[in-house]
Design an enzyme around this catalytic site. Structure first.
Site, PDB file in Angstrom:
ATOM      1  CB  CYS A 285     -22.853 -36.632  20.236  1.00 19.61           C
ATOM      2  SG  CYS A 285     -23.731 -37.686  18.929  1.00 19.61           S
TER       3      CYS A 285
ATOM      4  NE  ARG B   7       2.591 -37.873  -3.878  1.00 17.63           N
ATOM      5  CZ  ARG B   7       3.236 -37.002  -2.772  1.00 17.63           C
ATOM      6  NH1 ARG B   7       4.422 -37.335  -2.389  1.00 17.63           N
ATOM      7  NH2 ARG B   7       2.671 -35.923  -2.504  1.00 17.63           N
TER       8      ARG B   7
ATOM      9  CE  LYS C 237       3.859 -29.557  -4.883  1.00 13.52           C
ATOM     10  NZ  LYS C 237       2.659 -30.147  -4.412  1.00 13.52           N
TER      11      LYS C 237
ATOM     12  CB  ALA D 289       1.691 -36.904  -8.080  1.00 13.81           C
TER      13      ALA D 289
END
Length: 984
Positions: free
Chosen positions: A578, A461, A474, A424
């Site tokens: 944990c 976008r 791209k 973008a």
């Protein structure tokens, strides 16, 4: 594709949101706001650079319809910022030409062109009206009509290096969601009696609560005062850490104080009001008067025109002392300019205000915003711009030449830049580069690289991609689109990422020839690596990033500014292991656990089984008991039918959501205390409850179906996924009873987690060795090969997110945590960064303003600006970069190095090379100097200087050595030694 268009028509006919297209934007705006956008018709008047930017952004966002209006024809000066106009369009109507290109951006948004006068009856069809490049009389007339009819009104304009933005959303406008930030969450430790009540609380890590005065809070899971749970939001007052007081209930969120343009001109409310904003307000008002009086804008660098504009500005205020006369004169000199970066920035800001007006999402601007970047002009004492140098030349860059002059335009054309990333931000940068003429002249070049291919979710976008481009690279698609916008742009596309393993592609000669680098990457690690290359080769860097409506731009200038950052600065805080395994307290914890479970069930075991069967050395080098146990269980559990997969999933369910919890509660019962009077299960530690499996529980069945499907896939088993057959199998299945795990210690802290032994027993290794031999001798090795499943968030049909949502929500049910919906599960598990076109456009505009300064060669730190913006607020903060920190005795910084000519360098000894590497230990003996030795028995001055003998790539030009001194302090970082090797 025809399939893609058919899918779009189906969504449109059903009135649904196309989540495949708008997925990243949905995480910014949400479904409610997106549905409101889809009901909003918008008019954008003025199709010069700014107008087309606004139209582009709101079309990509998915409003109901856009009408573009402009009665004027294309001029040469338009081409420097209007990316949908070309030389052949000069003389043609701007709206008509632009409509053809804008209509291709989003098939859900009809785009029409209109060239006549804007009448009141025509305006009545729109919910939002945007004006750009309009005379003041037109602005006032349209504003009055819109205010009277409750039509939201946005005015935007740019003149050279200055811009203005004004909003009037009407007296009845309501903001539904003022912020995009996730709500702050804290754990209640104590609630006092009385009015107001005082709440003592901390966050999940034992730190402060994070609230501020005026925040609204609600409560859940409070024991002893259950009436607080689910209450309406209440305003709070912070008494200190960790206490806060509740007082009154939340009020409505109507936005007050909207005034029409006519009433706001004389007494403007300007965002971040200061003398500069006041002066720009007067300058724009005076410009309207000048244009009406002269029939034109002030001519570039004509002093008489500048003085006349100043005189008009003086006449508009009685507070002459607040008028910055130098700023007004400079504004006059550049006001005839049309600049792509300014259009991109103001276009992003204005488009976001349009989306706010349409959706009620985020705080709107109240009411004026002024911006200028006059520091982009030449520094004093350098280049002198004249009327002649800034005069029009019948060139597509006339709008830019009017600001910076013709010589600067030629300098832009000679630049060599490396664009890392064509997503973008990369697309917006490349579009701006084409408009400003970067690398469009002799000797110029732009290299853009990106290894990714275009996905459908990119189209909402990324300006340069269309539906027909899905699946293409791209970088290649973006480069081709840029060449169509400006055929003289010299851009080369490459399909690589930039990292240590591609240093043989992007070698010393490549980087040394560059004038600069731009980062357009999501990964902080990759951005830091590119920054390290810029430090090594002393190249300026423009780094940009976005997340939702937040964005930033950082300019890095050799010897002048601090670098982008160190890897330590960029490391994301990890959730303790944990916590994930035994003590989750938020839905993000359970989603991360489920994401790890996905890899631990369907990816890692399959990879290890394949290595086990194909690599004879696997058992010898493997050091993790768990990995070998996974191999054994995968071989033993190989399914033959769909029923086998369902039984495996049901047993896994029982282990995770019942047996593991029962073992945990045996070790730490509900009443367990860490010390007398201090309960173990308190604060962020939630006491869990085991679940009982129920075929009629939808979440339980979703887990079974998703887990069984993926288990079959990883074992390469083609079976029908029959839900009814799964239910029959489950009802007939006898699940082994729970057996307590005796002698198993459950770690409570990270330190205890690290104490768990990880060695591999000889018996297990021997058992697997015999199993492997038997499989291979029997010819069954290939039949036991598995298919590792890599998590893919963008294919909604593959069941990956379905599994993670079900697994996470079941664990959330264990611990009393509210479940997450499918979209939240996808965002968190897929680590999706929310994105919207408005922020991307604004960030790219800010980056290119800094590019102007780099091309000029500005030497003053105060000339450069780093930027942070948050369009939801709206907030735009610009600040000067920091000087580089001294790394050694307040003398040297990261930009310093010791350069040594390669002629006469002697190789004193040769180290024992690792397999596949050709390395040397060097002692430096420059010609005519005594040799320098290290007293270390094993010198650290080593550097990879090439591949193995006969390698295809040439040796490097620079050998980089780390310098270590015997008396060096721990915090000293000495500059590297750069040895220049002879060519050839």
């Amino acid at each position: 594709s025809a399939l893609g268009r058919s899918s779009m028509r189906r969504f449109e006919s059903l009135g649904e949101i196309d989540e495949g297209l708008y997925s990243r934007q949905l995480y910014v705006l949400g479904h409610k706001a997106m549905r409101r956008l889809a009901k909003t018709a918008v008019l954008v008047s003025g199709m010069k650079g700014l107008g087309v930017e606004i139209a582009k952004n709101i079309i990509l966002a998915g409003v109901k319809s856009v009408t573009v209006h402009d009665p004027g024809n294309t001029q040469w000066s338009d081409l420097s910022s209007q990316f949908f106009l070309s030389e052949s369009d000069v003389g043609r109507n701007r709206a008509v030409v632009s409509q053809q290109h804008l209509a291709e951006l989003n098939s859900y948004v009809p785009v029409t062109a209109y060239t006549k006068e804007l009448s009141e009856s025509f305006l009545a069809a729109f919910q939002v009206v945007v004006l750009s490049n309009s005379p003041l009389e037109e602005q006032l007339r349209i504003s009055d009509i819109c205010h009277g009819r409750s039509i939201r009104f946005v005015l935007a304009d740019t003149k050279g290096l200055a811009g203005q933005l004004f909003c009037d959303f009407g007296e009845n406008f309501v903001v539904d969601e003022p912020s995009e930030a996730e709500p702050v969450c804290a754990y209640v430790q104590h609630v006092s009696q009385g009015m107001p009540g005082v709440v003592t609380c901390r966050d999940g890590q034992g730190h402060g609560h994070g609230f501020a005065d005026g925040d609204f809070v609600t409560f859940s899971d409070v024991e002893g005062m259950s009436q607080l749970n689910g209450c309406k939001p209440r305003a709070i007052r912070v008494l200190g850490e960790p206490s806060l007081a509740g007082a009154r209930r939340a009020q409505g969120q109507g936005f007050q104080g909207w005034r029409p343009l006519r009433a706001s001109l004389a007494k403007p409310k300007i965002k971040a009001m200061d003398d500069r904003g006041h002066s720009l307000h007067l300058a724009f008002r005076a410009l309207h008067t000048f244009t009406a009086e002269m029939g034109r804008l002030p001519r570039p660098r004509v002093q008489a025109d500048a003085e006349r504009l100043l005189e008009l500005a003086r006449g508009l205020t009685t507070h002459q002392e607040l008028l910055d006369e130098r700023l007004v004169r400079t504004f006059a000199h550049v006001s005839a300019g049309e600049l792509s970066p300014m259009a991109a920035l103001l276009g992003g800001l204005a488009a976001q205000e349009v989306l706010k007006a349409a959706s009620g999402k985020f705080l709107p601007l109240a009411q004026w915003l002024y911006f200028d970047a006059l520091e982009c002009l030449p520094e004093e004492g350098t280049t002198l711009l004249t009327e002649e140098s800034c005069a029009p030349r019948g060139s597509r860059y006339d709008g830019q030449i009017a600001v910076f002059g013709a010589d600067f335009q030629e300098r832009l054309g000679r630049q060599k830049y490396f664009v890392v990333g064509a997503g973008a931000i990369g697309c917006e940068l490349l579009k701006n580069f084409a408009m400003i003429g970067l690398a469009a002249g002799k000797g110029g070049s732009i290299t853009v690289t990106d290894m990714d291919t275009i996905e459908r979710s990119n189209l909402s976008r990324q300006l340069l991609f269309r539906l027909r481009d899905v699946g293409k690279l791209k970088s290649e698609t973006a480069a081709a689109a840029v060449r169509r916008m400006n055929p003289t742009t010299r851009v080369t596309a490459q399909p690589h990422h930039v990292g240590p393993d591609t240093e043989t592609l992007y070698r010393d000669d490549f980087f040394m020839a560059l004038d600069g680098v731009t980062n357009a990457l999501d990964s902080m690690k990759s951005r830091a690596y590119v920054d390290s290359l810029c430090i090594r080769y002393l190249k300026p860097l423009l780094d940009s990033g976005t997340e939702g409506t937040k964005g930033h731009v950082q300019v890095v200038v050799p010897h002048l500014t601090q670098p982008f950052g160190s890897p330590l600065d960029l490391t994301e805080s990890a959730v303790p292991l944990c916590t994930l395994r035994h003590f989750p307290s938020t839905i993000e914890h359970t989603l991360q656990w489920a994401r790890d479970e996905f890899d631990g069930l369907f990816k890692v075991p399959a990879e290890n089984v394949n290595k086990f069967l194909e690599d004879p050395t696997f058992l010898e080098v493997q050091r993790m008991t768990q990995d070998l146990e996974w191999v054994r269980s995968s071989l033993q559990e190989k399914p033959c039918s769909w029923q086998d997969c369902v039984r495996w999933a049901r047993q896994r369910w029982e282990t995770l959501y019942r047996h593991t919890i029962l073992n945990l509660l045996h070790a730490f019962p509900p009443g367990h205390e860490t010390s007398p009077g201090v309960p173990f299960w308190a604060g962020p530690k939630r006491c869990p409850q085991p679940l009982e499996f129920d075929c009629d529980n939808s979440t339980h069945m979703e887990y079974i179906m998703a887990a069984a499907r993926l288990f079959a896939q990883t074992h390469r088993l083609q079976v029908p996924r029959d839900r009814a057959a799964a239910r029959e199998t489950l009802r007939a299945m006898a699940v082994p009873p729970f057996q307590l795990e005796v002698g198993v210690r459950i770690p409570v802290t990270e330190e205890e987690m690290e104490e768990v032994p990880a060695g591999v027993g000889k018996a297990l290794r021997q058992e697997l060795a015999e199993c492997r031999q038997a499989l291979l001798e029997g010819g069954y090795g290939s039949t036991h090969l598995m298919e590792p499943i890599h998590f893919e968030k963008d294919d909604d049909s593959n069941g990956h997110v379905d599994f993670i949502m079900a697994a996470s929500n079941l664990r959330a049910a264990n611990y009393g945590i509210a479940p997450a919906d499918w979209h939240t599960s996808k965002r968190v598990a897929g680590r999706i960064v929310p994105a919207i076109a408005t922020t991307t456009a604004a960030v790219a505009g800010l980056a290119c303003l800094e590019l102007y300064k780099l091309v000029w060669g500005h030497q003053n730190l105060s000339s450069y600006c780093n930027s942070f913006l948050q369009l939801a607020e709206p907030l735009l903060a610009r600040f000067h970069p920091l000087s580089p920190l001294a790394t050694y005795k307040e003398t040297w910084s990261c930009w310093h190095r010791i350069e040594v000519p390669g002629i006469g360098v002697t190789l004193l000894s040769s180290s024992r090379p690792e397999p596949g590497l050709w390395a040397h230990t060097l002692g430096l003996a420059p010609a005519g100097c005594p040799m320098a030795y290290s007293s270390f028995p094993f010198p650290r001055l080593t550097q990879l200087v090439g591949g193995p003998p006969g390698a295809a790539w040439p040796p490097p030009r620079i050998l980089v050595l780390d310098l270590v001194c015997e008396d060096q302090q721990d915090d000293d970082v000495l500059p590297p030694v750069h040895v220049w090797l002879p060519c050839g």
